[in-house]
Enzyme design. Structure first.
Site, PDB file in Angstrom:
ATOM      1  N   ASN A   7      -7.446   4.980  -2.343  1.00  0.00           N
ATOM      2  CA  ASN A   7      -6.098   4.834  -1.812  1.00  0.00           C
ATOM      3  C   ASN A   7      -6.145   3.627  -0.873  1.00  0.00           C
ATOM      4  OD1 ASN A   7      -3.616   5.028  -0.619  1.00  0.00           O
ATOM      5  ND2 ASN A   7      -3.826   7.178  -0.013  1.00  0.00           N
ATOM      6  N   ARG A  91      -4.466   5.446  -6.336  1.00  0.00           N
ATOM      7  CA  ARG A  91      -3.102   5.835  -5.992  1.00  0.00           C
ATOM      8  C   ARG A  91      -2.266   4.557  -5.940  1.00  0.00           C
ATOM      9  NH1 ARG A  91      -0.457   7.301  -0.265  1.00  0.00           N
ATOM     10  NH2 ARG A  91       1.525   7.996  -1.115  1.00  0.00           N
ATOM     11  N   HIS A 180       5.735  10.972  -3.482  1.00  0.00           N
ATOM     12  CA  HIS A 180       4.867  12.159  -3.383  1.00  0.00           C
ATOM     13  C   HIS A 180       4.778  12.906  -4.714  1.00  0.00           C
ATOM     14  CE1 HIS A 180       6.320  12.358   1.070  1.00  0.00           C
ATOM     15  NE2 HIS A 180       5.114  11.796   1.046  1.00  0.00           N
ATOM     16  N   ARG A 241      11.217   8.505  10.402  1.00  0.00           N
ATOM     17  CA  ARG A 241      12.249   7.976   9.494  1.00  0.00           C
ATOM     18  C   ARG A 241      13.511   8.830   9.563  1.00  0.00           C
ATOM     19  NH1 ARG A 241       8.445   8.013   4.302  1.00  0.00           N
ATOM     20  NH2 ARG A 241       6.596   7.875   5.604  1.00  0.00           N
ATOM     21  N   GLU A 385      -3.863  15.662  -3.262  1.00  0.00           N
ATOM     22  CA  GLU A 385      -3.475  14.528  -4.098  1.00  0.00           C
ATOM     23  C   GLU A 385      -4.684  13.827  -4.697  1.00  0.00           C
ATOM     24  OE1 GLU A 385      -0.973  13.603  -0.689  1.00  0.00           O
ATOM     25  OE2 GLU A 385       0.457  12.719  -2.091  1.00  0.00           O
TER      26      GLU A 385
END
Ligand code: ADP
Length: 405
Positions: A7, A91, A180, A241, A385
């Protein structure tokens, strides 16, 4: 198969090295501050303490070489030679409309990832750099891209289109993509296993609640809607956010506060969310502390978060024509029982009842939290993940296909 999962961020490169069949993590770590002063690699073998090595890491290629040196070193390593790495899974954040599944990396796949850079300017460039660093360091080892957006590509136009002039979609591919996806898919599959029913029969709302949070409606194994949009700014409010807001606020604020594009982006992405509302922190642990000490804005921020979550669960049950399970995952979903409880509060009329006794105090373990009489299950399922990427990588490499639906 031994699979290295990468990643790559702008100045970091996280890795996990798996025996993908068993899911065993042989080693994991990260190269930090690549291209900056004081760079280092933090590395741990399965079950052992982390070691930190200060190393000069001028670029991702050097970082990748040092990671390989760690994995093969006699002192910290888990393999004798690089030849034991069967495949690398990356990823990749944005696959645009091109990728509805993972892809064996080829020059044309890299070109397609490059085309998606305008849609994810902060993520896709370092993801590509990570791929190229691995290609340089491990020539001949198959590499697979696993996209955050791919799982959501099953949405149909009425769910993914924005009501903007259609030409803007034609010109810029402005639409809902969702993120996601690897996590939503992973927990939906685990949910079906837990319930002992085929995924193809189930209507599941998956709530990935972390620093970035997104919710997805997974009907019969396919995503039909999700809360994030063109970018990961949309949906429920997050750590920093704003999530869904009236779009007119953007121009209003730019005018009133004299903000340029960079300024408004910073307000919406970095200064909003539960941090902005509470003025305390983006971390829910700090918010709970503050609320316990009487901080009303911290309480308000958490109330807003749960209320928005609940509204999405209701909306997605409506979109799917029913609901069999709600899944909580990621940092907040796995660890914060108050948020889980409050996110399904007052949904009893829909058959969603959480067992408060089971829920309270529970962190990070797979568990059915449904109360007796609940017709829809409430499930806590830790996401993974990296393992999902390792398994996807194995699947693609074994099938030998270039792109897979
Ligand atoms: P990211 O989106 O960066 O991967 P995470 O999934 O780690 O984020 O989620 C971060 C959030 O999860 C924080 O708000 C934090 O409060 C919460 N969290 C993470 N670990 C724990 C824990 N052990 N106990 C309580 N809350 C936690």
């Amino acid at each position: 198969m031994k699979v290295l999962v990468i990643n790559a961020g702008s100045s970091s490169l996280k890795y996990q090295f798996f025996e993908s069949k068993t899911g065993e993590v042989l080693a994991k770590g990260s190269a930090e501050r690549i291209g900056l002063d004081d760079s280092s690699i933090i590395h741990a073998r399965n079950g052992e303490d982390k070691v930190t090595l200060d190393l000069d890491l001028p670029d991702h290629k050097e970082a990748m070489e040092q990671v390989l040196a760690m994995l093969t070193s006699s002192k910290y390593g888990v393999i004798h030679s690089m030849m034991e790495i069967d495949a690398v899974g990356h990823r990749v954040v944005h696959g645009g409309e091109k990728f509805s599944g993972s892809a064996l990396i080829t020059p044309s796949v890299k070109a397609a990832i490059r085309v998606c850079i305008p849609l994810a300017p902060l993520h896709n460039p370092p993801n590509l750099t990570g791929i190229e660093a691995c290609e340089a360091a491990m020539p001949g080892v198959p590499q697979v891209a696993v996209f955050d957006t791919a799982f959501h590509q099953t949405m149909i136009p009425r769910a993914y289109m924005y009501a903007l002039p259609y030409e803007l979609y034609d010109e810029y591919r402005i639409r809902r993509y969702g993120f996601h996806g690897t996590s939503h898919r992973y927990v939906a599959e685990r949910a079906a296993e837990m319930l002992g029913r085929p995924l193809e029969e189930l209507k599941i709302v998956t709530c990935h609640l972390g620093n970035g949070s997104s919710i997805a409606a997974v009907k019969h194994g396919k995503c039909i809607d999700t809360s994030m949009g063109l970018t990961p700014l949309a949906g429920i409010c997050m750590g920093t956010r704003c999530g869904d807001i009236d779009p007119a606020i953007v121009t209003f604020l730019m005018e009133k506060e004299g903000l340029d594009m960079k300024g408004i982006n910073s307000v919406l992405n970095k200064k909003s969310g539960v941090l902005g509302v509470s003025g305390v922190s983006s971390d829910f642990r700090d918010l709970e502390d503050a609320a316990e000490h009487g901080n009303d804005r911290a309480r308000l921020a958490m109330d807003m978060f749960c209320y928005q979550c609940r509204k999405y669960i209701g909306a997605y049950a409506a979109a799917m024509g029913g609901i069999d399970a709600v899944v909580f995952t990621a940092g907040i979903g796995e660890n914060n029982w108050n948020i889980r409880r409050d996110s399904v509060a007052e949904l009893e009329y829909m058959g969603i009842r959480i067992d408060e006794g089971k829920n309270k105090g529970l962190r990070g373990v797979q568990m059915d939290l449904s109360a007796p009489g609940s017709t829809a299950s409430v499930l806590l399922i830790p996401t993974n993940e990296e393992l999902a990427i390792a398994r996807e990588t194995e699947r693609i490499v074994s099938s030998g296909s270039a792109t897979v639906e």
